[in-house]
Design an enzyme around this catalytic site. Structure first.
Site: not given
Length: 124
Positions: A73-76
């Site tokens: 996950c990029g946001h993670c």
């Protein structure tokens, strides 16, 4: 059907029957074993890594701040450095933890995780 091997493509020009497709792939595609579940990573700085095996026991008492994430996950990934800072700031006050909810799917479902990252505060 196009098969990619070492950056080169080979187009299937034969029939569309099961036997024709099997002949095209036979011996040309290595069997891929199912992915192994990785062992949980060591605690990162001041962040406790929780799994299904220890989540209930550890979060049963006190207050816990938990991030449910997925490694892809990029946001993670963007949140990770800030979350580490939060963990350091709260050290000794509130345990800060993380759960790989992609690897610990049942735990993520039990916690009601519907997207990544999900941050939850548990108070007991």
């Amino acid at each position: 059907l196009i098969k990619f091997t070492d950056g080169e493509q080979k187009k299937h020009t034969g029939g569309r029957s099961l036997s024709a497709l099997t002949d095209f792939l036979e011996g040309k595609v290595a069997a891929t074993p199912p992915p192994k579940k990785e062992a949980p990573k060591e605690n990162v700085k001041d962040i406790v890594v929780l799994t299904d095996a220890d989540f209930s026991e550890k979060t049963a008492t006190g207050t816990w701040f938990v991030k449910f994430y997925a490694p892809w996950c990029g946001h993670c990934k963007q949140l990770a450095p800030e979350y580490e800072k939060v963990a350091t700031a709260l050290k000794g006050k509130v345990p800060v933890a993380k759960v790989d909810a992609d690897g610990e799917r049942e735990l993520g479902e039990k916690a009601g995780v519907r997207g990544f990252p999900t941050l939850k505060l548990y108070k007991n």
